[in-house]
Design an enzyme around this catalytic site. Structure first.
Site, mmCIF file in Angstrom:
data_model
loop_
_atom_site.group_PDB
_atom_site.id
_atom_site.type_symbol
_atom_site.label_atom_id
_atom_site.label_comp_id
_atom_site.label_asym_id
_atom_site.label_seq_id
_atom_site.Cartn_x
_atom_site.Cartn_y
_atom_site.Cartn_z
ATOM 1 N N PHE A 80 -10.552 36.311 0.295
ATOM 2 C CA PHE A 80 -11.580 35.529 0.999
ATOM 3 C C PHE A 80 -11.107 34.149 1.431
ATOM 4 O O PHE A 80 -11.720 33.531 2.305
ATOM 5 C CB PHE A 80 -12.836 35.376 0.106
ATOM 6 C CG PHE A 80 -12.710 34.293 -0.942
ATOM 7 C CD1 PHE A 80 -12.880 32.959 -0.601
ATOM 8 C CD2 PHE A 80 -12.408 34.604 -2.258
ATOM 9 C CE1 PHE A 80 -12.752 31.952 -1.566
ATOM 10 C CE2 PHE A 80 -12.276 33.614 -3.218
ATOM 11 C CZ PHE A 80 -12.442 32.285 -2.866
ATOM 12 N N LYS A 109 -7.946 45.634 6.104
ATOM 13 C CA LYS A 109 -9.163 45.641 5.285
ATOM 14 C C LYS A 109 -9.397 44.185 4.892
ATOM 15 O O LYS A 109 -8.815 43.680 3.938
ATOM 16 C CB LYS A 109 -8.950 46.525 4.048
ATOM 17 C CG LYS A 109 -10.213 47.096 3.431
ATOM 18 C CD LYS A 109 -11.220 46.075 2.988
ATOM 19 C CE LYS A 109 -10.894 45.444 1.663
ATOM 20 N NZ LYS A 109 -11.868 44.378 1.285
ATOM 21 N N GLU A 129 -14.484 41.484 1.974
ATOM 22 C CA GLU A 129 -15.884 41.753 2.344
ATOM 23 C C GLU A 129 -16.721 40.465 2.324
ATOM 24 O O GLU A 129 -17.823 40.424 2.867
ATOM 25 C CB GLU A 129 -16.504 42.807 1.409
ATOM 26 C CG GLU A 129 -16.647 42.394 -0.057
ATOM 27 C CD GLU A 129 -15.386 42.645 -0.881
ATOM 28 O OE1 GLU A 129 -14.271 42.456 -0.353
ATOM 29 O OE2 GLU A 129 -15.533 43.001 -2.062
ATOM 30 N N SER A 183 -6.350 38.411 -6.070
ATOM 31 C CA SER A 183 -6.177 37.982 -7.463
ATOM 32 C C SER A 183 -5.136 38.863 -8.163
ATOM 33 O O SER A 183 -4.903 40.008 -7.762
ATOM 34 C CB SER A 183 -7.510 38.074 -8.191
ATOM 35 O OG SER A 183 -7.944 39.428 -8.173
ATOM 36 N N CYS A 205 -4.018 29.557 -3.041
ATOM 37 C CA CYS A 205 -3.078 30.052 -4.047
ATOM 38 C C CYS A 205 -1.932 29.061 -4.221
ATOM 39 O O CYS A 205 -1.164 29.154 -5.161
ATOM 40 C CB CYS A 205 -2.535 31.410 -3.648
ATOM 41 S SG CYS A 205 -1.585 31.327 -2.138
ATOM 42 N N GLU A 215 -6.420 30.683 -13.733
ATOM 43 C CA GLU A 215 -6.667 30.198 -12.367
ATOM 44 C C GLU A 215 -8.138 29.784 -12.257
ATOM 45 O O GLU A 215 -9.027 30.613 -12.409
ATOM 46 C CB GLU A 215 -6.350 31.312 -11.361
ATOM 47 C CG GLU A 215 -6.470 30.849 -9.933
ATOM 48 C CD GLU A 215 -6.029 31.915 -8.933
ATOM 49 O OE1 GLU A 215 -6.353 33.097 -9.113
ATOM 50 O OE2 GLU A 215 -5.367 31.534 -7.947
HETATM 51 P P1 NAD Z 1 -9.776 39.564 -4.957
HETATM 52 O O1 NAD Z 1 -8.637 40.087 -5.729
HETATM 53 O O2 NAD Z 1 -11.128 39.572 -5.595
HETATM 54 O O3 NAD Z 1 -9.957 40.381 -3.590
HETATM 55 C C1 NAD Z 1 -8.864 40.628 -2.744
HETATM 56 C C2 NAD Z 1 -9.094 41.959 -2.034
HETATM 57 O O4 NAD Z 1 -9.217 42.986 -3.005
HETATM 58 C C3 NAD Z 1 -10.370 41.976 -1.210
HETATM 59 O O5 NAD Z 1 -10.093 42.562 0.042
HETATM 60 C C4 NAD Z 1 -11.331 42.815 -2.038
HETATM 61 O O6 NAD Z 1 -12.213 43.584 -1.272
HETATM 62 C C5 NAD Z 1 -10.421 43.724 -2.829
HETATM 63 N N1 NAD Z 1 -10.964 44.070 -4.154
HETATM 64 C C6 NAD Z 1 -11.785 43.319 -4.930
HETATM 65 N N2 NAD Z 1 -12.036 43.959 -6.094
HETATM 66 C C7 NAD Z 1 -11.376 45.134 -6.046
HETATM 67 C C8 NAD Z 1 -11.249 46.237 -6.956
HETATM 68 N N3 NAD Z 1 -11.854 46.243 -8.131
HETATM 69 N N4 NAD Z 1 -10.459 47.265 -6.584
HETATM 70 C C9 NAD Z 1 -9.824 47.269 -5.392
HETATM 71 N N5 NAD Z 1 -9.929 46.253 -4.496
HETATM 72 C C10 NAD Z 1 -10.678 45.199 -4.816
HETATM 73 O O7 NAD Z 1 -9.370 38.093 -4.469
HETATM 74 P P2 NAD Z 1 -10.278 37.029 -3.741
HETATM 75 O O8 NAD Z 1 -11.254 36.483 -4.738
HETATM 76 O O9 NAD Z 1 -10.792 37.542 -2.460
HETATM 77 O O10 NAD Z 1 -9.200 35.919 -3.386
HETATM 78 C C11 NAD Z 1 -8.807 34.898 -4.256
HETATM 79 C C12 NAD Z 1 -7.564 35.273 -5.012
HETATM 80 O O11 NAD Z 1 -6.521 35.556 -4.103
HETATM 81 C C13 NAD Z 1 -7.028 34.146 -5.884
HETATM 82 O O12 NAD Z 1 -6.599 34.689 -7.097
HETATM 83 C C14 NAD Z 1 -5.876 33.592 -5.086
HETATM 84 O O13 NAD Z 1 -4.880 32.933 -5.838
HETATM 85 C C15 NAD Z 1 -5.344 34.835 -4.482
HETATM 86 N N6 NAD Z 1 -4.522 34.556 -3.320
HETATM 87 C C16 NAD Z 1 -3.179 34.657 -3.487
HETATM 88 C C17 NAD Z 1 -2.347 34.360 -2.448
HETATM 89 C C18 NAD Z 1 -0.858 34.427 -2.633
HETATM 90 O O14 NAD Z 1 -0.154 34.209 -1.675
HETATM 91 N N7 NAD Z 1 -0.342 34.711 -3.808
HETATM 92 C C19 NAD Z 1 -2.880 33.947 -1.220
HETATM 93 C C20 NAD Z 1 -4.258 33.874 -1.078
HETATM 94 C C21 NAD Z 1 -5.077 34.181 -2.153
#
Ligand code: NAD
Length: 484
Positions: free
Chosen positions: A149, A173, A176, A226, A281, A375
């Protein structure tokens, strides 16, 4: 509603889905601005079929032909810069300045894709008299990109321009929570001349991500999100024999030495921890002060107090995020840490429904506290104290994550030591957010990234292509190849 209902984008058209719908909330005021389908297998099957049908013609074009689309697309991003930035601001909650910077980064990422013909030339060598071996980079086929997000426009651009220009067909994808930006990307890519089916968007959450990991038609999966979900996606995609790179969360340490330039350090640390409301991140959420650094911490607090929610600080993504961040602060305080600048209970006039947390500086955090290890993903910096640089490096090295680390000092020797010893993929010296600019690649270490290549820059060329090795002999009188 402010935006039309979000639809999936399949084979060059917006496609209705029978899936249930979820609301899209504007986090600065809590209003519903759109809805999206929580798609399932049927929607994904359609997108994969469209992408498979488009692949032969798209991959048969030369790289030079394919990048023409991205020259045009880059212009369109620039022309629609304000509109695209407004979407980012409204679905994510960051400030307009941060949203414009995000779109500008997408433009830079697209420019990198335009330069791919200058970088991807293959290799050729006469290995025996009259016998040539050549190596070509070929696309993988249908690939998927799953995004988080926090950067609705930029993170999809980490993967789309490169994966597409290198000849793949892509299924995106988006998160959401922020699905609107991707809708405009699809329209602009079409306007730039991308053939139907080459790029598709399937919206949804967990279910569609699992379907992507399992789908036999998808050859590679890139994921950003994450660490908890990165592990799930990496294991599931790899167990289905797909190529996968999965970027996870972060806990980035900035090591501050007593000789650091006070103004530069304070303003950089404050910007690093609070930019995009700490939801980056690459944000620094942990500072390790080595020796006598009280004068720098004092200045940091002064800088932090200039960061005002609703003015130069955006909202966090949800009420749940606000509660989580404030819980971390309260627990640290109860465990003996000292809250120097307190962002809890922040409100913004006229934005009662918004999810705001003010900038927060916490001193005397101990390395075993949850706020020091986990985090937090909010505008919060936890300061730990160390007597020596060695001790500071032990704290940094003990993190499970390893996205970024940085040092503020005027000493080349100390800087060099941090560069060598930090257990992180991206290092900053007197820089608070050391994101490598193109053509350098982006990716962390440890539990901040699973998979071998990075996600952007030169390293991503490896991820989105496979090598074809061809040996040729046309002249019968040529010497026998030693293997034949
Ligand atoms: P998230 O892991 O909740 O979601 C990421 C994606 O995974 C979304 O598209 C979501 O729909 C999907 N998802 C969520 N739950 C799921 C599940 N149980 N099974 C399968 N797919 C699932 O992350 P977020 O909250 O959207 O984003 C923030 C996180 O992203 C932070 O931890 C941040 O550090 C990380 N991030 C990392 C980088 C990097 O370069 N390392 C860059 C941007 C964000």
């Amino acid at each position: 509603m402010k935006y039309p209902d979000v639809q999936n984008y399949i084979n060059g058209k917006f496609e209705p889905s029978n899936a249930s719908r979820m609301d899209v909330i504007c986090p600065t005021d809590g209003t519903i601005i759109s809805t999206l389908p929580m798609s399932g297998k049927t929607d994904l099957d359609k997108a994969v079929q469209a992408a498979e049908a488009a692949f032969p013609a798209w991959s048969a074009k030369t790289l030079k032909e394919r990048v023409q689309v991205f020259y045009k697309y880059r212009q369109l991003l620039d022309q629609h810069r304000e509109e695209l930035s407004t979407i980012v601001m409204e679905e994510n909650g960051k400030t307009m300045g941060e949203s414009v910077a995000e779109v500008d980064k997408s433009i830079e990422l697209t420019e990198f894709a335009c330069s791919l013909p200058q970088m991807v030339q293959g290799e050729i060598m006469e290995v025996s008299r009259g016998v040539e071996c050549r190596v070509d980079r070929k696309p993988l086929g249908v690939v998927a990109s799953i995004s988080p997000f926090n950067f609705p426009n930029m993170v999809p651009h980490w993967t789309l321009p490169n994966a597409l220009a290198l000849g793949n067909c892509v299924i995106l994808k988006p998160s959401e929570i922020v699905p609107i930006s991707a809708t405009r990307m699809a329209e602009l890519l079409k306007e730039a001349g991308l053939p139907d089916g080459v790029f598709n968007v399937v919206n949804g959450g967990r279910e569609i991500v699992e379907e992507i990991c399992d789908h036999p038609g998808i050859k590679a999966v890139s994921f950003v999100g994450s660490t908890k979900i990165a592990k799930v996606v990496y294991k599931r995609a790899c167990s289905n024999l797909k190529r996968c790179v999965a970027l996870g969360g972060a806990k980035n340490h900035l090591i501050v030495l007593p000789d650091a330039n006070v103004e530069m350090t304070a303003s950089n640390v404050a910007a690093s921890m609070s930019g995009c409301a700490g939801q980056r991140c690459m944000a620094s959420s942990a500072m390790v002060g080595v020796g006598k650094v009280d004068h720098i911490i004092e200045k940091l607090c002064e800088e932090a107090r200039k960061i005002i929610p609703g003015e130069n600080l955006g909202s966090v993504i949800s009420q749940a995020a606000k509660e989580r961040i404030e819980r971390y602060i309260t627990e640290a305080e109860q465990a003996g840490a000292k809250v120097l600048v307190d962002g809890r209970n922040a409100t913004v006039a006229g934005k009662d429904g918004g999810f705001y947390v003010g900038p927060t500086v916490i001193d005397f955090v101990s390395p075993d506290m949850a706020i020091a290890k986990e985090e937090v993903f909010g505008p919060v910096i936890s300061i730990m104290r160390a007597k020596t640089l060695d001790e500071a490096m032990k704290i940094e090295n003990s993190s499970n994550y390893g996205n970024a680390a940085g040092v503020f000092t005027q000493s080349g020797g100390w800087a060099r030591e941090v560069m060598e010893k930090a257990s992180a993929g991206m290092i900053g010296v007197n820089i608070g957010v050391p994101v490598p600019r193109e053509p350098f690649s982006f990716g962390g270490w440890n539990e901040s990234k699973f998979g071998t290549s990075d996600i952007t820059g030169k390293s991503s060329i490896e991820f989105w292509t496979q090598l074809k090795k061809t040996s040729t002999k046309w002249n019968p009188e040529a010497q026998i190849n030693w293997m034949s």
